[in-house]
Design a protein around this motif. Sequence first.
Motif, mmCIF file in Angstrom:
data_model
loop_
_atom_site.group_PDB
_atom_site.id
_atom_site.type_symbol
_atom_site.label_atom_id
_atom_site.label_comp_id
_atom_site.label_asym_id
_atom_site.label_seq_id
_atom_site.Cartn_x
_atom_site.Cartn_y
_atom_site.Cartn_z
ATOM 1 N N ALA A 76 0.980 2.600 -9.152
ATOM 2 C CA ALA A 76 0.749 3.687 -8.204
ATOM 3 C C ALA A 76 1.448 4.978 -8.581
ATOM 4 O O ALA A 76 0.885 6.062 -8.407
ATOM 5 N N LEU A 101 1.579 1.578 1.379
ATOM 6 C CA LEU A 101 1.146 1.372 0.004
ATOM 7 C C LEU A 101 1.349 -0.071 -0.419
ATOM 8 O O LEU A 101 2.315 -0.724 0.000
ATOM 9 N N LEU A 121 -0.393 8.694 -8.063
ATOM 10 C CA LEU A 121 -0.084 9.412 -6.826
ATOM 11 C C LEU A 121 0.086 10.918 -7.017
ATOM 12 O O LEU A 121 -0.364 11.695 -6.173
ATOM 13 N N GLU A 170 -3.634 0.980 4.786
ATOM 14 C CA GLU A 170 -2.855 0.724 3.585
ATOM 15 C C GLU A 170 -3.661 1.074 2.337
ATOM 16 O O GLU A 170 -4.838 0.734 2.233
ATOM 17 N N TRP A 171 -3.006 1.763 1.396
ATOM 18 C CA TRP A 171 -3.607 2.058 0.106
ATOM 19 C C TRP A 171 -3.234 0.955 -0.874
ATOM 20 O O TRP A 171 -2.112 0.455 -0.854
ATOM 21 N N ALA A 174 5.984 5.388 -2.082
ATOM 22 C CA ALA A 174 5.184 6.275 -1.232
ATOM 23 C C ALA A 174 5.987 7.489 -0.776
ATOM 24 O O ALA A 174 5.427 8.581 -0.604
ATOM 25 N N LEU A 209 -3.122 0.414 -4.991
ATOM 26 C CA LEU A 209 -3.241 1.000 -6.321
ATOM 27 C C LEU A 209 -2.582 0.078 -7.337
ATOM 28 O O LEU A 209 -1.722 -0.736 -6.981
ATOM 29 N N ARG A 238 -4.786 -7.735 -4.369
ATOM 30 C CA ARG A 238 -3.685 -7.471 -3.433
ATOM 31 C C ARG A 238 -3.450 -8.641 -2.495
ATOM 32 O O ARG A 238 -2.317 -9.065 -2.262
ATOM 33 N N ASP A 291 1.290 -1.812 -4.301
ATOM 34 C CA ASP A 291 1.127 -1.590 -5.736
ATOM 35 C C ASP A 291 0.996 -2.950 -6.414
ATOM 36 O O ASP A 291 1.961 -3.709 -6.505
ATOM 37 N N PHE A 346 7.484 -0.632 -2.238
ATOM 38 C CA PHE A 346 6.273 0.147 -1.992
ATOM 39 C C PHE A 346 6.583 1.376 -1.140
ATOM 40 O O PHE A 346 6.063 2.466 -1.387
ATOM 41 N N ARG A 376 -2.438 11.416 0.239
ATOM 42 C CA ARG A 376 -1.102 10.821 0.218
ATOM 43 C C ARG A 376 -1.081 9.600 1.127
ATOM 44 O O ARG A 376 -1.468 9.688 2.290
ATOM 45 N N PRO A 377 -0.608 8.464 0.611
ATOM 46 C CA PRO A 377 -0.586 7.249 1.435
ATOM 47 C C PRO A 377 0.582 7.261 2.413
ATOM 48 O O PRO A 377 1.643 7.833 2.143
#
Length: 524
Positions: A102, A119, A106, A96-97, A205, A99, A181, A121, A201, A115-116
């Motif tokens: 986001a 995600l 991105l 998982e990213w 993405a 940001l 997060r 955010d 999210f 590229r996630p």
Amino acid sequence: MEGEPNSSARETIPLLVPADGVPPVLTEAAELAAAADRLAAGTGPVAFDAERASGYRYSQRAYLIQIRRRGTGSLLLDPIALGELSIIQAAVGDAEWVLHAASQDLPCLAELGLRPTVLFDTELAGRLLGYERVGLGMMVERVLGFGLEKGHSAADWSTRPLPEPWLRYAALDVELLVELRDALEAELHEQGKIEFAHQEFAAIAAAPPREPRAEPWRRTSGIHRARTRRQLAAVRAMWTARDRLARTRDVAPGRVLPDSAIMDAVLNAPTDATALIRLPIFSGPRIRRTASTWMDALRGAAALPDDALPAPAGPSGDGLPPANRWAERDPVAAARLARVRAALAAVAAAHTMPVENLLEPALSRRLAWSPPRPLAGPTVRGALVAGGARPWQCELTAEVLLAALVDPPPEARPARGAAGGAGAVGAVAGAEAGAGGRGGATVAAGTDTGGAEAAAEAAGRPVDRTGVRSSSRGAGGGSERTRTRGGGRGGRGGRGTAAHGAPPAHETGPPGGSSGAAGTSPGA
């Protein structure tokens, strides 16, 4: 801040340096390969951030990438020296990213092959939770109790070498992002909004690249002072010439020629370069050297035939007239829009979130202008889905929208210019602001409730004759805490959103931050 989620009177702890010190900036392929191995050996979500040179450069490319993962520590990558970063994508895998805002970072990360697949955010999570201010610095302070340095958000990140204080600032951007997060995820569970967040999210993405804005020259600051189509053509010509020059030089357009200078030239209509350089700004030596470029643009606009002049008003972006013109074009639709806005404002207030996060304003306008036919629950839901609404948004809004979209019989409609006209559109302004802010009205003054009653009775639901249905899906279950929508991105403390919109038109000097905002749209 009273009513703020997770707020307390605890003292803020200044966080001035990363726990492990400022990492070196990686510029060599061998360094990147070693960093990728460390990243792959880490565990849990991966924090990402990117610094651009908005306000200095024409492009929106990344000039510094920050990454942090448990077991890895923080990494600073120079994408200008390293090029594409697919080795980092492979090292991260399906992790998982994380940001903040986001949707602004991105696109420049995707240019580098990053590229996630999953995600989180933190900025958008803050909005869904009802935080009043969703800048990164403010959220870290409110949720985790740490105060971040707020110094270098407006820096020119294309500078080389990057000064150590800037690197310290950049490393702190991701220092606590995973911890933030985790805390926000717990709050989403507590408020019953975790599924809302997951769907939002996933939509970010999976979003395709943003389409270019139609007629971007109409965003020139001060364009409202252009009173004729010929003047609008001059604005367009000068904007286009500036954009071409800025792109060639990779310089922010506002640094080539500020919007104020464009409007000054258009309104004064100089007949030759000598007259042009007498105007403020044009008399400076740097801009004076390009006087012929601007005069060519003005002369070209002056020579256009009438049928080549731009329309007085540009496209609204959704093909509909501006909301403030609905009353004169279609009073029934204006009254319908007022009911829709008031209904959405009430649901947003009940669920303690900005109304624009509850439903995209452009979608609610489309539904109000042209309701689905036949008007029924399935067709409203179908229109929502076709317009990009997520399942949770359909669940909370479909029923109240159905009620709001039902028009009263003709004999019950107010006359043009009454509540069903200009007053109807303006009457819910306070309710909309309140839904994203402090409470929000359930039904705004002047809102016609006949359609809501008709829809409720047709569905066999009880009706509160004061104008509010006594049983409304989506009106309950939310927190009683209410607050206003957080502001944009002004330094680290303001790293927020301007929403699913394009960045604002360039003006003189750098903007409030090096990145823009997150995936929401401003209210209509």
